[in-house]
Design a protein around this motif. Structure first.
Motif, mmCIF file in Angstrom:
data_model
loop_
_atom_site.group_PDB
_atom_site.id
_atom_site.type_symbol
_atom_site.label_atom_id
_atom_site.label_comp_id
_atom_site.label_asym_id
_atom_site.label_seq_id
_atom_site.Cartn_x
_atom_site.Cartn_y
_atom_site.Cartn_z
ATOM 1 N N GLU A 149 14.748 3.403 2.280
ATOM 2 C CA GLU A 149 14.442 3.106 0.876
ATOM 3 C C GLU A 149 15.681 3.326 0.007
ATOM 4 O O GLU A 149 16.005 2.502 -0.858
ATOM 5 C CB GLU A 149 13.298 3.991 0.399
ATOM 6 N N ILE B 132 10.833 -1.203 0.561
ATOM 7 C CA ILE B 132 10.207 -0.895 -0.725
ATOM 8 C C ILE B 132 8.988 -0.031 -0.440
ATOM 9 O O ILE B 132 8.167 -0.357 0.426
ATOM 10 C CB ILE B 132 9.785 -2.182 -1.455
ATOM 11 N N ARG B 133 8.882 1.076 -1.162
ATOM 12 C CA ARG B 133 7.761 2.005 -1.007
ATOM 13 C C ARG B 133 6.813 1.819 -2.175
ATOM 14 O O ARG B 133 7.222 1.836 -3.329
ATOM 15 C CB ARG B 133 8.280 3.439 -0.984
ATOM 16 N N LYS B 134 5.525 1.639 -1.869
ATOM 17 C CA LYS B 134 4.516 1.479 -2.915
ATOM 18 C C LYS B 134 3.441 2.539 -2.712
ATOM 19 O O LYS B 134 2.827 2.612 -1.648
ATOM 20 C CB LYS B 134 3.899 0.080 -2.867
ATOM 21 N N GLU B 135 3.245 3.372 -3.729
ATOM 22 C CA GLU B 135 2.232 4.418 -3.690
ATOM 23 C C GLU B 135 0.988 3.952 -4.438
ATOM 24 O O GLU B 135 1.085 3.322 -5.484
ATOM 25 C CB GLU B 135 2.743 5.690 -4.361
ATOM 26 N N TYR B 136 -0.191 4.304 -3.900
ATOM 27 C CA TYR B 136 -1.451 4.006 -4.547
ATOM 28 C C TYR B 136 -2.088 5.319 -4.999
ATOM 29 O O TYR B 136 -2.235 6.238 -4.192
ATOM 30 C CB TYR B 136 -2.392 3.284 -3.597
ATOM 31 N N SER C 74 12.504 -5.173 1.749
ATOM 32 C CA SER C 74 13.105 -5.771 0.558
ATOM 33 C C SER C 74 13.779 -7.078 0.982
ATOM 34 O O SER C 74 13.832 -7.404 2.174
ATOM 35 C CB SER C 74 14.148 -4.821 -0.035
ATOM 36 N N VAL D 198 0.197 5.007 1.038
ATOM 37 C CA VAL D 198 1.549 4.515 0.785
ATOM 38 C C VAL D 198 1.778 3.317 1.692
ATOM 39 O O VAL D 198 1.415 3.335 2.864
ATOM 40 C CB VAL D 198 2.615 5.600 1.079
ATOM 41 N N GLU D 199 2.362 2.270 1.156
ATOM 42 C CA GLU D 199 2.730 1.097 1.944
ATOM 43 C C GLU D 199 4.228 0.865 1.825
ATOM 44 O O GLU D 199 4.819 1.101 0.770
ATOM 45 C CB GLU D 199 1.997 -0.158 1.462
ATOM 46 N N TYR D 200 4.816 0.403 2.914
ATOM 47 C CA TYR D 200 6.233 0.050 2.946
ATOM 48 C C TYR D 200 6.347 -1.419 3.294
ATOM 49 O O TYR D 200 5.604 -1.927 4.131
ATOM 50 C CB TYR D 200 6.979 0.878 3.998
ATOM 51 N N SER D 201 7.279 -2.085 2.659
ATOM 52 C CA SER D 201 7.562 -3.481 2.992
ATOM 53 C C SER D 201 9.067 -3.678 2.958
ATOM 54 O O SER D 201 9.814 -2.871 2.401
ATOM 55 C CB SER D 201 6.864 -4.432 2.012
#
Length: 71
Positions: A24, A30-34, A46, A41-44
């Motif tokens: 990251e 890209i780290r996305k927190e809910y 970039s 947490v999801e990672y995708s």
């Protein structure tokens, strides 16, 4: 493309967390927190991370071809 930790069986949680933080920081994922319980947490990848896919795919093919040569 989402990363799911359940697909990786042989890595410790700490090692995975450190590796993901480095990726990251380097701008490759890209780290996305809910904000929910339990935490999610999801990672995708970039755009920079996606640009490496062709190179990594070729390295995997090379490794498969030459895996028996490396003993």
């Amino acid at each position: 493309m989402l990363f799911r930790s359940r697909y990786i069986k042989t890595i410790s949680h700490k090692t995975l967390a450190v590796s993901l933080k480095e990726l990251e920081k380097d701008g490759l994922i890209i780290r996305k927190e809910y904000p929910q319980m339990p935490p999610k947490v999801e990672y995708s990848l970039s755009d920079s991370g996606k640009s490496l896919m062709e190179i990594l795919d070729r390295l995997c093919v090379w490794g498969e071809i030459h895996k028996n040569d490396m003993k």
